[in-house]
Structure formats: C-alpha cells, structure tokens
Scaffold this active site. Structure first.
Site, PDB file in Angstrom:
ATOM      1  N   LYS A   1      11.970  32.562   0.086  1.00 59.16           N
ATOM      2  CA  LYS A   1      10.907  31.751  -0.531  1.00 59.16           C
ATOM      3  C   LYS A   1       9.544  32.288  -0.120  1.00 59.16           C
ATOM      4  CE  LYS A   1       9.544  29.659   3.441  1.00 59.16           C
ATOM      5  NZ  LYS A   1       8.306  30.019   4.110  1.00 59.16           N
TER       6      LYS A   1
ATOM      7  N   ALA B   1      12.026  32.388   5.107  1.00 61.72           N
ATOM      8  CA  ALA B   1      13.129  31.412   5.195  1.00 61.72           C
ATOM      9  C   ALA B   1      14.503  32.058   5.100  1.00 61.72           C
ATOM     10  CB  ALA B   1      12.963  30.291   4.159  1.00 61.72           C
ATOM     11  N   GLY B   2      14.650  33.210   5.687  1.00 63.76           N
ATOM     12  CA  GLY B   2      15.941  33.914   5.664  1.00 63.76           C
ATOM     13  C   GLY B   2      17.039  33.123   6.368  1.00 63.76           C
ATOM     14  N   GLY B   3      16.740  32.573   7.522  1.00 60.84           N
ATOM     15  CA  GLY B   3      17.737  31.785   8.255  1.00 60.84           C
ATOM     16  C   GLY B   3      18.120  30.530   7.480  1.00 60.84           C
TER      17      GLY B   3
ATOM     18  N   ALA C   1      18.007  30.257   4.199  1.00 63.33           N
ATOM     19  CA  ALA C   1      18.819  30.724   3.066  1.00 63.33           C
ATOM     20  C   ALA C   1      20.271  30.893   3.509  1.00 63.33           C
ATOM     21  CB  ALA C   1      18.269  32.046   2.527  1.00 63.33           C
TER      22      ALA C   1
ATOM     23  N   ASP D   1      13.083  23.981   5.962  1.00 60.37           N
ATOM     24  CA  ASP D   1      13.128  24.775   4.732  1.00 60.37           C
ATOM     25  C   ASP D   1      14.509  24.829   4.088  1.00 60.37           C
ATOM     26  OD1 ASP D   1      10.434  25.443   4.976  1.00 60.37           O
ATOM     27  OD2 ASP D   1      10.844  27.349   5.991  1.00 60.37           O
TER      28      ASP D   1
HETATM   29  O1  C5P Z   1      12.396  22.895  10.838  1.00 60.16           O
HETATM   30  P1  C5P Z   1      12.405  24.217  11.505  1.00 60.16           P
HETATM   31  O2  C5P Z   1      13.546  24.333  12.487  1.00 60.16           O
HETATM   32  O3  C5P Z   1      12.365  25.363  10.585  1.00 60.16           O
HETATM   33  O4  C5P Z   1      11.079  24.271  12.366  1.00 60.16           O
HETATM   34  C1  C5P Z   1      10.864  25.258  13.344  1.00 60.16           C
HETATM   35  C2  C5P Z   1       9.653  24.907  14.142  1.00 60.16           C
HETATM   36  O5  C5P Z   1       8.476  25.049  13.341  1.00 60.16           O
HETATM   37  C3  C5P Z   1       9.600  23.494  14.659  1.00 60.16           C
HETATM   38  O6  C5P Z   1      10.270  23.373  15.878  1.00 60.16           O
HETATM   39  C4  C5P Z   1       8.101  23.262  14.807  1.00 60.16           C
HETATM   40  O7  C5P Z   1       7.620  23.877  15.980  1.00 60.16           O
HETATM   41  C5  C5P Z   1       7.538  24.041  13.635  1.00 60.16           C
HETATM   42  N1  C5P Z   1       7.327  23.198  12.443  1.00 60.16           N
HETATM   43  C6  C5P Z   1       6.305  22.263  12.458  1.00 60.16           C
HETATM   44  N2  C5P Z   1       6.099  21.484  11.340  1.00 60.16           N
HETATM   45  C7  C5P Z   1       6.880  21.612  10.258  1.00 60.16           C
HETATM   46  C8  C5P Z   1       7.922  22.560  10.214  1.00 60.16           C
HETATM   47  C9  C5P Z   1       8.113  23.344  11.341  1.00 60.16           C
HETATM   48  O8  C5P Z   1       5.581  22.142  13.446  1.00 60.16           O
HETATM   49  N3  C5P Z   1       6.641  20.844   9.200  1.00 60.16           N
END
Ligand code: C5P
Length: 321
Positions: free
Chosen positions: A25, A121-123, A125, A157
């Site tokens: 993405k 967003a490879g992980g 996906a 994501d």
């Molecule tokens: O949700 P995901 O595991 O991809 O998020 C990884 C990190 O990115 C979170 O631990 C946080 O530090 C940050 N993040 C955030 N706000 C979001 C999405 C991600 O602060 N809306």
C-alpha cells in the site's frame, strides 16, 4: 461451503497447498493526530493498494513452521524477516486457529516481493494473505467480517491489506470505509537500502511536535481534496493533495531521504511523497509509459536500492491458483 470441502475451483492443489497473495500500500494522505493512551496515534489516512504482491503458500503440517524467501525478505540494517512468533504471519495463524477452534497446524511459506520495513505494509500483506490461505486450508468458514476483526487485532494496516482498493482509514488506521477511484494511478516506488522502524518514526514525530518544530496535528481533516482527486483525477490534482505527517520525522531520522524525495520530480514525476513511515518514496506519474521511463531514469541514477513501477488500485488479499 469452504474451499476445502467443496473441492472449490482448484484452490487446493494436488499436494494440498493453498496460495494467497496480498498487495503493498501507499498512503496518499496520512494525517496523524495526538498520541492516545493505548500508545497508538489517531489517524486519518487514505490507503491505495498497489501492484506489488507478497505470496503466502500454506500446507498441512504438524505445529507451525515458517519459511521466508524472495528479495523483500531482508531490510539492510534491520536483519532478515523473522521466521518465528515475532512474524505477524505466525500470530495470524495462531489467532485464526483460536478463533475457529482448530489446531494451528500448517507449514507456511512466504515469498516476499514487498521489502520489509519500507513503509509499504509488507508484513501486514503477509498476515492478510495468511488469514485467507489458512481459512481455506483449515476450512474454518470465517466470514470476511471475521477476518477483518482478526486483522485489526494483528496490526493497524492489516485490515486494509485484506480489503485492498482505496479506503479511508480512521481510528489507528484499522477502521475502513471504501473510497471510489474511477481511474488507474501509476507510481514509481523508490526503495531505500535501509529500512525504518515504524514506532521510531511515530516517536520522532512526537518529539518534533513537543519541540514545536512541526504543527501539533490535533485537527484531523476529512481528507476531502485527496478523495475528490482520487475519484476522477486529473493527476495534477492528486499530486497537489498528497500529504504525509510522517514524512517530516522520517526525513529527520534519515536526512539522506531528502535527495531520494527530490529525485523523482526532478526527473519528471508529477508529485512524490514518503510512503507511510518510509523510507520508500512513492512518485506519481501520468501513465504506465511514464512510470516505465521514470523507473529507468531513477534506476540509472542509483539513488535507491530498488525501483519498481506499480499501479493501483488493486484487489486486497485473495486466493490464487
Ligand atoms: O499497528 P502496528 O503494529 O502496525 O503499529 C506499529 C507501531 O506503530 C505501534 O506500536 C505504534 O508505535 C505505531 N503506530 C502509532 N499509531 C498508529 C499506528 C501505529 O503510533 N495509528
């Protein structure tokens, strides 16, 4: 009826393998609000799924095992993608098995074209493709809504990787509403040699805001200009509406990204921005021919590790074969 019991349209091959793929993405708009008590930031983002796909193949096994191949499996400086519980695919398998009340038995192979730690967003996906493939392998009869709920628990994501197309994301990114795009958009992705950590980029944004070096960002606009531009073009309107609050912190952590961000427009792109938390640069061009030309020019300049011409919107995670 599940693919497993229906014998579906060739989904499970003679050796019992099921394959799914899911797209990368680009966030064409990413407005970051304040830090929430749960450690996430409130977002308003417009996701566009683009034609760079990871492929996940699952087979019956005893317990879980994970193998990762493909040129996207290493982010230089960040090490190889893990093949244990740290991998989101492993967590996806355990979550779906628990949801469905089945044993988490599968041999999972991930073929990565989407580079790791690149803001693509490879992980996510991989996790979305794994949910779809394992649902078919195990015959778990999960609805699309069930899978979306599990996806949201895996990462911000992952619901979009499942959904695909174009969508407005709110909450921490996991709450989606579809957005209409009547035309195809062509891009060139400039992929750096060294990945960036998403939490580190968000933390840098908080630091820059605390120091008053970037606006506080408490006002989350409804992304109307970018949604209107995506709906019907022209390309200049979308280029003018591209915005990403994570670009400033990504540039702050990686000053060399400035050159990578300038290179596409200097070479004829209509617009460019850092994708998500970076460091990938997404350059918007007029059409597929322009993408091929720009990709060749940028590859020749050697600013990036890899250059890819892609287009979107494309579908989300789905079975193949
Ligand atoms: O949700 P995901 O595991 O991809 O998020 C990884 C990190 O990115 C979170 O631990 C946080 O530090 C940050 N993040 C955030 N706000 C979001 C999405 C991600 O602060 N809306």
């Amino acid at each position: 009826m599940s693919w497993a019991t229906s014998g579906g349209p060739g989904r499970i091959t003679g050796d019992g393998a099921v394959t799914a793929r899911a797209p990368a993405k680009v966030n064409v708009h990413l407005a970051v609000g304040p830090l929430r008590p749960d450690g996430f930031h409130e977002l308003r983002t417009v996701y566009l799924a683009v034609s760079l796909f990871d492929t996940v193949t699952v087979r019956r096994g005893r317990g879980l095992s994970l193998a990762v191949t493909g040129e996207g499996r290493t982010a230089v400086g960040a090490g190889a993608v893990p093949t244990d519980r740290r991998n989101l695919v492993w967590q996806a398998a355990e979550l779906l098995a628990e949801h469905a009340g089945v044993a988490p038995d599968a041999a999972i192979a991930i073929d990565k074209a989407i580079p790791a730690a690149a803001g693509l967003a490879g992980g996510s996906a991989d996790a979305a493709a794994a949910l779809v493939a394992l649902d078919a392998l195990w015959g778990t009869h999960a609805t699309r809504g069930d899978l979306a709920g599990l996806a949201a628990r895996l990462g911000s994501d992952v619901p979009f990787s499942l959904h695909g197309g174009v969508a407005l994301g709110s909450g921490r990114g996991e709450q989606l509403s579809p957005v209409l795009a009547r035309r195809r958009w062509d891009w060139v992705l400039g992929i750096a040699g060294e990945g960036l950590s998403t939490p580190a980029v968000y933390a840098e944004l908080d630091r820059l805001r605390a120091d008053g070096r970037v606006p506080a960002g408490t006002d989350l606009d409804p992304a109307e200009p970018v949604i209107a531009a995506l709906r019907s073009g022209p390309v200049e309107a979308l280029a003018a509406a591209l915005a990403n609050d994570l670009q400033a912190p990504a540039l702050s952590l990686r000053p060399d990204l400035r050159r990578a961000l300038r290179a596409p427009t200097a070479a004829g792109a209509v617009g460019a921005l850092v994708s998500g938390s970076g460091p990938t640069v997404a350059a918007l061009v007029e059409d597929a021919d322009a993408a091929v030309r720009l990709a060749a020019t940028l590859a020749g300049e050697g600013v990036y590790r890899t250059v890819r011409a892609v287009h979107g919107p494309v579908h989300g995670a789905r079975l193949v074969g």
